[in-house]
Scaffold this motif. Sequence first.
Motif, PDB file in Angstrom:
ATOM      1  N   GLU A   1       0.792  -1.164  -0.048  1.00 32.69           N
ATOM      2  CA  GLU A   1       0.149   0.083  -0.024  1.00 32.69           C
ATOM      3  C   GLU A   1       0.783   1.353   0.045  1.00 32.69           C
ATOM      4  O   GLU A   1       0.583   2.074  -0.558  1.00 32.69           O
TER       5      GLU A   1
ATOM      6  N   MET B   1       1.763   2.741  -3.561  1.00 30.39           N
ATOM      7  CA  MET B   1       0.953   3.261  -4.411  1.00 30.39           C
ATOM      8  C   MET B   1       0.709   4.812  -4.201  1.00 30.39           C
ATOM      9  O   MET B   1       0.820   5.349  -2.901  1.00 30.39           O
TER      10      MET B   1
ATOM     11  N   LYS C   1      -7.013   6.589  -3.382  1.00 28.43           N
ATOM     12  CA  LYS C   1      -8.044   5.694  -4.126  1.00 28.43           C
ATOM     13  C   LYS C   1      -7.407   4.235  -4.185  1.00 28.43           C
ATOM     14  O   LYS C   1      -7.909   3.459  -3.667  1.00 28.43           O
ATOM     15  N   TYR C   2      -6.192   4.402  -4.696  1.00 24.85           N
ATOM     16  CA  TYR C   2      -5.085   3.063  -5.114  1.00 24.85           C
ATOM     17  C   TYR C   2      -5.071   2.302  -3.926  1.00 24.85           C
ATOM     18  O   TYR C   2      -4.884   1.086  -3.451  1.00 24.85           O
ATOM     19  N   GLN C   3      -4.642   3.130  -2.783  1.00 18.87           N
ATOM     20  CA  GLN C   3      -4.174   2.649  -1.464  1.00 18.87           C
ATOM     21  C   GLN C   3      -5.091   1.824  -0.426  1.00 18.87           C
ATOM     22  O   GLN C   3      -5.211   0.903  -0.172  1.00 18.87           O
ATOM     23  N   TYR C   4      -6.462   2.564  -0.679  1.00 17.60           N
ATOM     24  CA  TYR C   4      -7.524   2.010   0.072  1.00 17.60           C
ATOM     25  C   TYR C   4      -7.946   0.746  -1.025  1.00 17.60           C
ATOM     26  O   TYR C   4      -8.530  -0.292  -0.138  1.00 17.60           O
ATOM     27  N   ARG C   5      -7.939   0.672  -2.198  1.00 14.73           N
ATOM     28  CA  ARG C   5      -8.297  -0.695  -2.692  1.00 14.73           C
ATOM     29  C   ARG C   5      -7.393  -1.540  -2.535  1.00 14.73           C
ATOM     30  O   ARG C   5      -7.791  -2.857  -2.276  1.00 14.73           O
ATOM     31  N   LEU C   6      -6.015  -1.457  -2.186  1.00 16.99           N
ATOM     32  CA  LEU C   6      -5.036  -2.310  -1.999  1.00 16.99           C
ATOM     33  C   LEU C   6      -5.219  -2.812  -0.621  1.00 16.99           C
ATOM     34  O   LEU C   6      -5.143  -4.083  -0.127  1.00 16.99           O
TER      35      LEU C   6
END
Length: 724
Positions: free
Chosen positions: A416, A419, A423-428
């Motif tokens: 995480e 990234m 947005k991408y951190q939360y998805r990971l």
Amino acid sequence: MILQASKNTSNLNGNEQYFDLVVKATSVKIDGDRLRFVGKTLTNGQNSENLVITYKIKSNEEKERLISHSFPKFLALSGNLTRPDGMRNINQFDYKTYLMRNQTHWIFEVDEIEVNKGYSGHYPISYRVDHLRADLFNVIDRRIQGKAGDYIKALLFADKRNMSDSTMENYRALGIVHLLSISGLHIQFLIKLIKKILLEIGVTRETANMVLLILLPVYALLAGLGISVFRAVVQTLLSILFTILNKLSSSLDNWAITLLLALAIQPYHLYSAGFQLSYLLSFTMILLSSHPNIIGLTKLKQSLYLNCAISLVSLPILSYHFFEFTWIVVLLNLIFLPLFSFIILPMLVAVLIVSLIFPQTALSSLTITTSNNLLRVLEEGIRTISEASHFTFVVGRLSVLGMILLCIGIIIILLEREMKGKKYQYRLLLLGSIFLLSSLFSERFSPIGKVMMIDVGQGDALMIKEPYGRGNYLIDTGGVVEWQEKEEWTKRNQPYSVGDDIVLPVLKSQGVARINQIYLTHADADHVGALKDIVNGMKVDEIVATPLTLEDQSISQYLSLFKQKEITLRPIYAEGNRSIGPNLIPLYPKEKMSRTASNKNEVSLVLYGKIGRYHWLFTGDLESEGEEELLALYPNLKIDVLKVGHHGSLTSSQEKFLDGIKPNIGWISSGKNNIYGHPHPEILNRLNNREIKIYRTDQKGSILYQYYKRPFSNQIRDEIYQVN
């Protein structure tokens, strides 16, 4: 490692009865009437062997003599050699393998001990160093009384023998027992202290580094050169050495060299949980603490992130070896790591220095008293937190798939930081959390159902675990029969506990965090003796037994404990044949039979039901009279698996009974080499003559039946196997 294994063999044949031996002084432990230590045989050749020595102390006077005097370094012993036991229960500690990995193959049970005063020959240098450690500990014991001395030996010299069992258990329960182990934290503090002293008296930095190159190996030897001590000291020595030589080296380089050296010296360390945790967590710290995205965080956020990361990467090791982890450890580390780093450790070093330089003075007395009071407050706080709630999460021994999911989840969560964009951190984080939680709950809600006869020695304890976490049940708890009241001096601080040492670890290894019902067949100690420890160690919803059993003093003495733990007591008889728990029906005894019985065995609670493909009959210690009555009540009863009554005693499993129920499989729970001769040869003949397949705990340890219902069909796949 293959070469190491080929050399790791014994030259003894097991018939030897006399040994001259050098004692590993820091291994000596006296608990009640038991003396235990490790030693090496003294020979003129190269065939000396490590032995684990056990001795039953004969009198209180002998015990006082052993405690009050320095333990002899050389002994002449007579007794008998025995092989250590291997693993007796699935997923449990294998003592035989553990000793083998420490180049030890025999336990020597001593009858007579004599001091070998005349020995003046050679013995290993490791034992000479150990004797120096023991002498140092004796000095600390004489000059520093109370908890301060115990903590100094634990935190500075890796000797925890004097730490009380309750204190160690409280540290373990909170997941902070690592604070009592020597680590890089301790080494860095000592280096800073030594450097500061040397620089203050005018020594140059270069000379100070040279002094450290000499002092650190000496300290490592005095600290026992254990896994964490070796890693911390060698990594530091490499860093200092490369600095002196003006060579570039990273912390990761030093870590890798230390790892290779450790495995070259002792390859078997690779199997040790301590080794795996020490090197994995130090690797994680090195990797993450220098990461640009972490360096940019505030000190508090850095500390919180690193604590979370370390807790995450330790999960595979903790779940594999201990089947559980403490979830509150992240918060506790934020409190206790600074406390130990900036208060406890400096205080203990100060107490040690003052007590060695100014013994028996007002100054040393003041420092010892102050530190003892502070450590008492610390232990009281840890005890209070430990008792406030249950902070452990039971995972179980994960399957290969479960372990893969766990590792993937941890890696995804740690990525995480790589990234860009929240947005991408939360998805990971979400994806990683799904993998993580799926693995952590995989054993609890496994589709595989299980029936396990736990090897509790001479007793009964059977676990039933339904598929998909529908319920967990225990039929009897096992226990130790005490034949007579022990004298006070013989009682152990660490008594053997069937509940704590066997049943609870076995249940946890199977992903059991809660017991829905415990069925007590009758009130004999070998069937209910571990009840208290199990109730204290795991959430139990209900205890089911006949009124006669519940009224027995062995059960009724814990009524206040049951009330405190909010456990329901449910009295039952066979009247009505109502289904209970995992589709079981109580068949016996009827109320009238229970009230007129001459002994507890004859009114054992008998349970019947279908589990997996098989119909099971659990008979407790039911004897011949009860078997006859059971057949009279249920003349058409047919079963597949019989829990053979009364451990295979001649008083049970009568021919008429076996011919009536026609079992195909018989499970027998009896202790290895038990004094009763169970199972009786005649019973084994009766079972064999009827082609009943026999499974015995005394020969091959615990017995496990596993079954799995294929989706979208009624087909069940199953198997029965034993640990050995």
